[in-house]
Design a protein around this motif. Structure first.
Motif, mmCIF file in Angstrom:
data_model
loop_
_atom_site.group_PDB
_atom_site.id
_atom_site.type_symbol
_atom_site.label_atom_id
_atom_site.label_comp_id
_atom_site.label_asym_id
_atom_site.label_seq_id
_atom_site.Cartn_x
_atom_site.Cartn_y
_atom_site.Cartn_z
ATOM 1 N N THR A 15 61.471 28.695 56.447
ATOM 2 C CA THR A 15 62.534 29.632 56.813
ATOM 3 C C THR A 15 63.162 29.085 58.085
ATOM 4 O O THR A 15 62.454 28.793 59.050
ATOM 5 C CB THR A 15 61.954 31.032 57.087
ATOM 6 O OG1 THR A 15 61.439 31.556 55.862
ATOM 7 C CG2 THR A 15 63.021 31.980 57.638
ATOM 8 N N ILE A 27 70.131 32.945 59.452
ATOM 9 C CA ILE A 27 68.834 32.665 58.834
ATOM 10 C C ILE A 27 69.060 32.048 57.468
ATOM 11 O O ILE A 27 69.873 32.535 56.681
ATOM 12 C CB ILE A 27 68.013 33.962 58.715
ATOM 13 C CG1 ILE A 27 67.744 34.480 60.131
ATOM 14 C CG2 ILE A 27 66.710 33.729 57.945
ATOM 15 C CD1 ILE A 27 67.073 35.807 60.195
ATOM 16 N N PRO A 30 64.991 33.400 53.956
ATOM 17 C CA PRO A 30 63.960 34.217 54.615
ATOM 18 C C PRO A 30 62.726 34.434 53.739
ATOM 19 O O PRO A 30 62.489 35.529 53.237
ATOM 20 C CB PRO A 30 64.688 35.535 54.902
ATOM 21 C CG PRO A 30 65.715 35.627 53.829
ATOM 22 C CD PRO A 30 66.127 34.212 53.489
ATOM 23 N N TYR A 34 58.434 38.888 57.542
ATOM 24 C CA TYR A 34 59.491 39.458 58.375
ATOM 25 C C TYR A 34 59.076 39.593 59.832
ATOM 26 O O TYR A 34 59.888 39.398 60.742
ATOM 27 C CB TYR A 34 59.911 40.810 57.789
ATOM 28 C CG TYR A 34 61.094 41.431 58.494
ATOM 29 C CD1 TYR A 34 62.282 40.726 58.658
ATOM 30 C CD2 TYR A 34 61.020 42.730 58.987
ATOM 31 C CE1 TYR A 34 63.370 41.292 59.300
ATOM 32 C CE2 TYR A 34 62.109 43.308 59.630
ATOM 33 C CZ TYR A 34 63.283 42.587 59.790
ATOM 34 O OH TYR A 34 64.354 43.149 60.427
ATOM 35 N N ILE A 37 59.696 36.362 61.558
ATOM 36 C CA ILE A 37 61.136 36.125 61.752
ATOM 37 C C ILE A 37 61.630 36.961 62.930
ATOM 38 O O ILE A 37 62.319 36.463 63.829
ATOM 39 C CB ILE A 37 61.929 36.465 60.465
ATOM 40 C CG1 ILE A 37 61.532 35.533 59.326
ATOM 41 C CG2 ILE A 37 63.432 36.380 60.729
ATOM 42 C CD1 ILE A 37 62.107 35.905 57.963
#
Ligand SMILES: [Zn+2]
Length: 197
Positions: A15, A27, A30, A34, A37
């Motif tokens: 990612t 981004i 993805p 999460y 990120i």
């Protein structure tokens, strides 16, 4: 362009979080979790402006539902796969991902939000590569010494071979950020990758 990389633990998917301006990021794919990120965004004081999907395979879109559909972009030829768990293979992973209402880009190449895209079908029908400044995000179309498999839904080896020709007219100093594995220059790939010969 400064690029942060997160590698998903389960699938080794990259990612990418590209810094596009002060406090702004885009981004690409993805697939990492999460929380990770969000962590990179917070640590670097960034907010995600847009999300690009090089293609719709489950390992590249696992965390996409956390973002507003209105900021996600993919190629129109990938729509059915992105909406169909059996095609994006999420149904085999016990999750069943079907993304709706995302923005679909049309045409063989062009610009969207300052990024150049080129439709490169073969690994899937709606694969695209994304280019900005010195960075080329190749998804699963091009790896350092191989290319993406073509035996999955909407894959097509003949189309992939045709798509690989787009790399011939690109700057060989571009840094390629692949969907899996370490980055490399396009020049290096021409020395290492049988499929580019
Ligand atoms: Zn893939």
């Amino acid at each position: 362009m400064k690029v942060h990389t997160l590698v998903s633990e389960d699938y080794g998917e990259n990612t990418y979080i590209a810094e596009t301006g002060t406090n702004k990021a885009v981004i690409i794919d993805p697939g990492a979790d999460y929380e990770s990120i969000k962590g990179v965004l917070a640590t670097n004081n960034l907010s995600a402006e847009y999300v690009f999907l090089t293609h719709g395979h489950y390992d590249h879109i696992i965390s996409a539902h956390n973002f507003e559909p209105s900021i996600i972009y993919a190629h129109i030829s990938e729509k059915e796969l992105i909406q169909t768990p059996a095609y994006n293979l999420s149904s085999y992973m016990g999750s069943g991902i079907s993304l709706k209402n995302i923005n679909y880009i049309e045409g063989e190449e062009g610009f969207v939000k300052g990024f150049k895209y080129m439709h490169t079908p073969g690994h899937t029908g709606g694969c695209m590569i994304i280019i900005k400044d010195d960075c080329l995000f190749s998804g699963d179309t091009l790896f350092y010494d191989t290319v993406g498999r073509t035996d999955l839904p909407s894959g097509n080896p003949r189309m992939l071979k045709e798509s690989l020709k787009v790399f011939e007219r690109l700057d060989k100093n571009l840094i390629v950020y692949p969907g899996h594995g370490q980055p490399f220059t396009l020049k290096d790939a021409y020395g290492s990758n049988y499929f580019l010969r």
